[in-house]
Scaffold this motif. Structure first.
Motif, mmCIF file in Angstrom:
data_model
loop_
_atom_site.group_PDB
_atom_site.id
_atom_site.type_symbol
_atom_site.label_atom_id
_atom_site.label_comp_id
_atom_site.label_asym_id
_atom_site.label_seq_id
_atom_site.Cartn_x
_atom_site.Cartn_y
_atom_site.Cartn_z
ATOM 1 N N ALA A 1 0.833 -1.045 0.117
ATOM 2 C CA ALA A 1 -0.078 0.187 0.017
ATOM 3 C C ALA A 1 0.808 1.390 0.008
ATOM 4 O O ALA A 1 2.065 1.571 0.614
ATOM 5 N N GLY A 2 0.475 2.345 -0.529
ATOM 6 C CA GLY A 2 1.183 3.694 -0.670
ATOM 7 C C GLY A 2 2.219 3.590 -1.778
ATOM 8 O O GLY A 2 2.367 2.735 -2.551
ATOM 9 N N THR A 3 3.066 4.610 -1.924
ATOM 10 C CA THR A 3 3.682 4.903 -2.947
ATOM 11 C C THR A 3 5.241 4.892 -2.404
ATOM 12 O O THR A 3 5.428 4.676 -1.181
ATOM 13 N N THR A 4 6.108 4.696 -3.177
ATOM 14 C CA THR A 4 7.544 4.536 -2.892
ATOM 15 C C THR A 4 8.240 5.491 -3.762
ATOM 16 O O THR A 4 7.803 6.325 -4.392
ATOM 17 N N SER A 5 9.798 5.324 -3.647
ATOM 18 C CA SER A 5 10.622 6.411 -4.219
ATOM 19 C C SER A 5 10.438 6.142 -5.706
ATOM 20 O O SER A 5 10.295 4.852 -6.073
ATOM 21 N N ILE A 6 10.587 7.076 -6.596
ATOM 22 C CA ILE A 6 10.438 6.981 -8.091
ATOM 23 C C ILE A 6 11.965 6.892 -8.519
ATOM 24 O O ILE A 6 12.943 7.556 -7.885
ATOM 25 N N PRO A 7 12.450 6.173 -9.566
ATOM 26 C CA PRO A 7 13.663 5.940 -9.969
ATOM 27 C C PRO A 7 14.255 7.486 -10.386
ATOM 28 O O PRO A 7 13.464 8.115 -11.095
ATOM 29 N N ILE A 8 15.388 7.708 -10.025
ATOM 30 C CA ILE A 8 15.859 9.061 -10.591
ATOM 31 C C ILE A 8 15.854 9.214 -11.906
ATOM 32 O O ILE A 8 15.520 10.440 -12.297
ATOM 33 N N VAL B 1 26.612 10.122 -19.107
ATOM 34 C CA VAL B 1 26.146 9.959 -17.775
ATOM 35 C C VAL B 1 25.511 8.595 -17.346
ATOM 36 O O VAL B 1 25.269 7.501 -18.134
ATOM 37 N N THR B 2 25.567 8.436 -16.046
ATOM 38 C CA THR B 2 25.271 7.058 -15.485
ATOM 39 C C THR B 2 23.767 6.825 -15.697
ATOM 40 O O THR B 2 23.605 5.342 -16.156
ATOM 41 N N GLU B 3 22.935 7.385 -15.762
ATOM 42 C CA GLU B 3 21.442 6.958 -15.768
ATOM 43 C C GLU B 3 20.755 8.269 -16.553
ATOM 44 O O GLU B 3 20.931 9.446 -16.203
ATOM 45 N N PHE B 4 20.168 7.968 -17.568
ATOM 46 C CA PHE B 4 19.480 8.952 -18.401
ATOM 47 C C PHE B 4 18.171 8.259 -19.249
ATOM 48 O O PHE B 4 18.533 7.379 -20.119
ATOM 49 N N TRP B 5 16.929 8.361 -18.657
ATOM 50 C CA TRP B 5 15.708 7.808 -19.285
ATOM 51 C C TRP B 5 15.408 8.592 -20.406
ATOM 52 O O TRP B 5 15.059 9.980 -20.407
ATOM 53 N N THR B 6 15.183 8.124 -21.888
ATOM 54 C CA THR B 6 14.749 8.709 -22.891
ATOM 55 C C THR B 6 14.235 7.957 -23.697
ATOM 56 O O THR B 6 14.555 6.529 -23.768
ATOM 57 N N ALA C 1 -2.569 4.239 -10.980
ATOM 58 C CA ALA C 1 -3.388 5.256 -10.741
ATOM 59 C C ALA C 1 -2.623 6.564 -11.471
ATOM 60 O O ALA C 1 -3.326 7.558 -11.751
ATOM 61 N N ASN C 2 -1.478 6.529 -11.457
ATOM 62 C CA ASN C 2 -0.628 8.032 -11.625
ATOM 63 C C ASN C 2 0.643 7.440 -12.405
ATOM 64 O O ASN C 2 1.738 6.511 -11.576
ATOM 65 N N ALA C 3 0.908 7.853 -13.682
ATOM 66 C CA ALA C 3 2.486 7.357 -14.241
ATOM 67 C C ALA C 3 3.541 7.838 -13.656
ATOM 68 O O ALA C 3 4.701 7.518 -13.989
ATOM 69 N N GLY C 4 3.350 8.988 -12.839
ATOM 70 C CA GLY C 4 4.469 9.753 -12.242
ATOM 71 C C GLY C 4 4.845 9.037 -10.925
ATOM 72 O O GLY C 4 5.544 9.726 -10.123
ATOM 73 N N GLN C 5 4.062 8.220 -10.238
ATOM 74 C CA GLN C 5 4.220 7.376 -9.010
ATOM 75 C C GLN C 5 4.615 6.078 -9.019
ATOM 76 O O GLN C 5 4.038 5.257 -9.992
ATOM 77 N N TRP C 6 5.221 5.582 -8.107
ATOM 78 C CA TRP C 6 5.693 4.097 -8.210
ATOM 79 C C TRP C 6 5.117 3.458 -7.040
ATOM 80 O O TRP C 6 4.901 3.967 -5.779
ATOM 81 N N VAL C 7 5.263 2.205 -6.883
ATOM 82 C CA VAL C 7 4.741 1.571 -5.861
ATOM 83 C C VAL C 7 5.802 0.174 -5.565
ATOM 84 O O VAL C 7 6.174 -0.524 -6.800
ATOM 85 N N ASP C 8 5.927 -0.382 -4.410
ATOM 86 C CA ASP C 8 6.961 -1.290 -4.169
ATOM 87 C C ASP C 8 6.048 -2.802 -4.490
ATOM 88 O O ASP C 8 4.821 -2.760 -4.365
#
Length: 210
Positions: free
Chosen positions: A41-48, A103-108, A188-195
């Motif tokens: 339940a609830g949200t978690t951290s979003i990958p950087i 760079v180490t991480e870049f999503w595109t 529910a939200n494409a900008g939020q993440w869940v464990d």
């Protein structure tokens, strides 16, 4: 990168039969079935990398206007999954973010080159453009048997959570993959993440991360 585009007809038949044995389609889908990954339940951290992607593309990281719990997997939609997975895997050359962007991480979105997250973004966009509800196409972060991180696309269907992966050509139920599932986008939200809750003992080795 490994892709396998041969024998799609027989693979389709076999996969549909196998998936049908796991979940019997009903009017109301029971997403507590083992074919679906459970979440806390609830949200978690979003990958950087995704957080930075959302900053540059906020329209793609908003609450979903319509939350579809799962999509009915018809033969047409199954073939569509196979096609998009195979096409993106075949047309994108695997390159690390360090080599491509320094760079180490870049999503595109890939421009002919990209790493695992870029494959996932391309597949998700193609399927949404084809009419799939955004809430059924979830970016997921997983851990490989060697401990390295990886990203896959999860398609939530009435047959279970299916995984589209740039490291293999097949599309499999999440529980049939060699990964430990860590977290994914919220439906529910494409900008939020869940464990995610993954208590399986994963012992199958897999290819190195791209």
């Amino acid at each position: 990168m490994y892709t396998n585009n041969q024998g799609l007809g027989s693979a389709l038949l076999g996969a549909i039969v196998a998936l049908a044995l796991l979940v019997t389609p009903t009017v109301a889908i029971d997403t507590t079935n083992v074919a679906f990954v459970q979440t806390h339940a609830g949200t978690t951290s979003i990958p950087i990398g995704h957080a930075e992607f959302c900053q540059s593309r906020p329209d793609e990281c908003r609450p979903n206007a319509q939350i579809v719990p799962s999509i009915a997997l018809t033969e047409t939609l199954w073939l569509q999954l196979l096609h998009v997975n195979a096409q993106v895997n075949a047309t994108v050359v695997p390159v690390t973010d360090q080599d491509l962007y320094q760079v180490t991480e870049f999503w595109t979105y890939p421009n002919g080159y990209g790493d695992c997250e870029d494959y996932v973004l391309a597949k998700r966009r193609e399927l949404i453009n084809a009419g799939w509800p955004a809430s059924t196409l979830l970016i997921a972060v997983v851990k490989q048997a060697n401990g390295e991180g990886h990203a896959v696309l999860m398609a939530r269907t009435d047959r279970g959570d299916l995984v589209l992966d740039n490291q293999v050509g097949s599309i499999d139920l999440w529980s049939a993959t060699p990964y430990q599932f860590i977290k994914r986008q919220s439906q529910a939200n494409a900008g939020q993440w869940v464990d995610m809750i993954d208590n399986r003992e994963v012992v199958v080795a897999t290819a190195g991360i791209n």
